[in-house]
Design an enzyme around this catalytic site. Structure first.
Site, mmCIF file in Angstrom:
data_model
loop_
_atom_site.group_PDB
_atom_site.id
_atom_site.type_symbol
_atom_site.label_atom_id
_atom_site.label_comp_id
_atom_site.label_asym_id
_atom_site.label_seq_id
_atom_site.Cartn_x
_atom_site.Cartn_y
_atom_site.Cartn_z
ATOM 1 N N GLN A 9 0.821 -1.208 0.000
ATOM 2 C CA GLN A 9 0.000 0.000 0.000
ATOM 3 C C GLN A 9 0.857 1.261 0.000
ATOM 4 O O GLN A 9 1.909 1.301 0.625
ATOM 5 C CB GLN A 9 -0.899 -0.014 1.236
ATOM 6 C CG GLN A 9 -2.142 0.814 1.083
ATOM 7 C CD GLN A 9 -3.226 0.423 2.080
ATOM 8 O OE1 GLN A 9 -3.301 -0.734 2.473
ATOM 9 N NE2 GLN A 9 -4.045 1.352 2.484
ATOM 10 N N SER A 88 3.861 -6.757 2.691
ATOM 11 C CA SER A 88 2.504 -6.667 3.225
ATOM 12 C C SER A 88 1.482 -7.099 2.164
ATOM 13 O O SER A 88 1.446 -8.254 1.757
ATOM 14 C CB SER A 88 2.251 -5.252 3.751
ATOM 15 O OG SER A 88 1.020 -5.177 4.446
ATOM 16 N N LEU A 89 0.665 -6.168 1.681
ATOM 17 C CA LEU A 89 -0.297 -6.467 0.612
ATOM 18 C C LEU A 89 0.381 -7.172 -0.565
ATOM 19 O O LEU A 89 -0.191 -8.066 -1.194
ATOM 20 C CB LEU A 89 -0.935 -5.157 0.134
ATOM 21 C CG LEU A 89 -1.629 -5.171 -1.228
ATOM 22 C CD1 LEU A 89 -2.895 -5.995 -1.180
ATOM 23 C CD2 LEU A 89 -1.904 -3.756 -1.704
ATOM 24 N N ARG A 113 -9.686 -8.400 2.480
ATOM 25 C CA ARG A 113 -8.671 -7.879 3.410
ATOM 26 C C ARG A 113 -8.841 -6.378 3.594
ATOM 27 O O ARG A 113 -8.815 -5.870 4.731
ATOM 28 C CB ARG A 113 -7.290 -8.197 2.842
ATOM 29 C CG ARG A 113 -6.091 -7.716 3.668
ATOM 30 C CD ARG A 113 -4.821 -8.040 2.892
ATOM 31 N NE ARG A 113 -3.609 -7.885 3.680
ATOM 32 C CZ ARG A 113 -2.840 -6.800 3.675
ATOM 33 N NH1 ARG A 113 -3.165 -5.767 2.941
ATOM 34 N NH2 ARG A 113 -1.733 -6.757 4.408
ATOM 35 N N HIS A 195 -0.682 -4.334 11.054
ATOM 36 C CA HIS A 195 0.344 -5.259 11.569
ATOM 37 C C HIS A 195 0.572 -5.087 13.073
ATOM 38 O O HIS A 195 1.711 -5.043 13.554
ATOM 39 C CB HIS A 195 1.657 -5.103 10.782
ATOM 40 C CG HIS A 195 1.479 -5.385 9.317
ATOM 41 N ND1 HIS A 195 1.267 -6.657 8.838
ATOM 42 C CD2 HIS A 195 1.412 -4.568 8.241
ATOM 43 C CE1 HIS A 195 1.093 -6.600 7.526
ATOM 44 N NE2 HIS A 195 1.173 -5.345 7.140
ATOM 45 N N GLN A 244 -0.327 -12.797 9.004
ATOM 46 C CA GLN A 244 0.331 -11.575 8.524
ATOM 47 C C GLN A 244 -0.275 -10.267 9.044
ATOM 48 O O GLN A 244 0.448 -9.319 9.357
ATOM 49 C CB GLN A 244 0.332 -11.573 6.987
ATOM 50 C CG GLN A 244 1.297 -10.588 6.370
ATOM 51 C CD GLN A 244 0.734 -9.946 5.108
ATOM 52 O OE1 GLN A 244 -0.342 -9.368 5.111
ATOM 53 N NE2 GLN A 244 1.476 -10.078 4.024
#
Length: 293
Positions: A9, A88-89, A113, A195, A244
């Site tokens: 992101q 991440s993403l 998500r 996170h 995650q």
């Protein structure tokens, strides 16, 4: 060995993906398919929307995923990864690119998500902050010593760590980190504490969707944010992906492991060049490039 890496992101920009759509019939087909799956014309927002339009939660994550994954598909035979990883993403993009997930399943999970994270953000005010110029251990200790919920969230490169948690706790930690000599401890303009334990409601929601999705044997290993190791077992990949959202993104450690396992060039697949910059800060001798069609 070639490592293909996929951004997360923040890499979005107006007009993203339009060149792929115009150049490739396969890309056009996949973009149209994405509009159907999502139930709204994301292509219009990606190609013509404003920066604010692209910041909408339901748009941002699918848009970056689509740009990355469709680019990898359009590359055809020139896309030959020895290993993949995503920030991440970006891990979802990496898992479609290496064959673990089907395109449509990956897109559905990314959409789920994004909405689950938005819902979790609305439950409790929270934020993140970038910390520059301190050893990881110092930042970890300050987080541990600070009252309230604040944790290390993104290990981006040596000397750059993002913390995440409750607003008051993040502000207290920032003050303590400045006293410890941080070059900067800057609260970020984000909607929530990604996170961190505050994402637990989103993790539970996404876990249900992940459990119902088929994960296949990949064509090459994925170095996951949670484990930092080469993963090829679909069940293990699934477990790490579920973890995650509430676990830190160990990007520094993942890149170091890839280098240790033989990676020499890192090709960023998707919008921007953020990961190339981080890889260079982790190891100056690494070769970096943007994926090209």
């Amino acid at each position: 060995m070639k490592a293909y890496v996929f951004p997360g992101q923040g890499a979005q920009f107006t007009g993203m993906g339009k060149d792929l759509f115009d150049k490739s019939p396969e890309a056009m087909k996949l973009f149209h398919e994405a509009n159907e799956i999502l139930g709204f014309p994301i292509t219009e927002i990606m190609f013509e929307g404003s920066a604010d339009d692209l910041k909408e939660t339901k748009v941002t994550q699918p848009a970056i995923f689509l740009h990355s994954v469709i680019l990898s598909k359009v590359m055809g035979d020139s896309f030959k990864p020895d290993m993949v990883a995503g920030h991440s993403l970006g891990e979802f993009s990496a898992l479609v690119a290496n064959g673990t997930l089907k395109f449509e399943d990956g897109l559905r999970l990314v959409s789920r998500r994004a909405l689950a994270m938005q819902k979790a953000c609305e439950l409790k005010p929270s934020t993140m902050a970038a910390v520059l110029g301190l050893e990881d251990q110092v930042v970890e200790q300050v987080c541990e010593d600070t009252e309230g919920i604040v944790v290390p969230a993104n290990y981006n490169c040596p000397g750059q760590l993002v913390i995440s948690g409750e607003i008051d706790a993040v502000n207290l930690a920032c003050e303590a980190l400045k006293e410890k000599g941080a070059r900067r401890a800057l609260v970020l303009p984000v909607g929530g504490a990604f996170h961190s334990p505050l994402m637990e409601p989103a993790r539970e929601d996404l876990a249900r969707a992940i459990e119902e999705t088929k994960f296949s044997k990949p064509i090459c290993a994925v170095y996951q944010n949670v484990s930092t190791k080469a993963e090829t077992d679909p069940e293990r990949i699934k477990e790490n992906l579920i973890s995650q959202l509430t676990a830190p993104v160990k990007w520094t450690q993942s890149v170091q492991q890839m280098l240790s396992d033989g990676a020499r060039s890192f090709i960023e697949v998707g919008p921007g060049k953020v990961l190339q910059g981080l890889v260079k800060k982790i190891d100056r001798s690494a070769e970096v490039a943007s994926a090209e069609v």
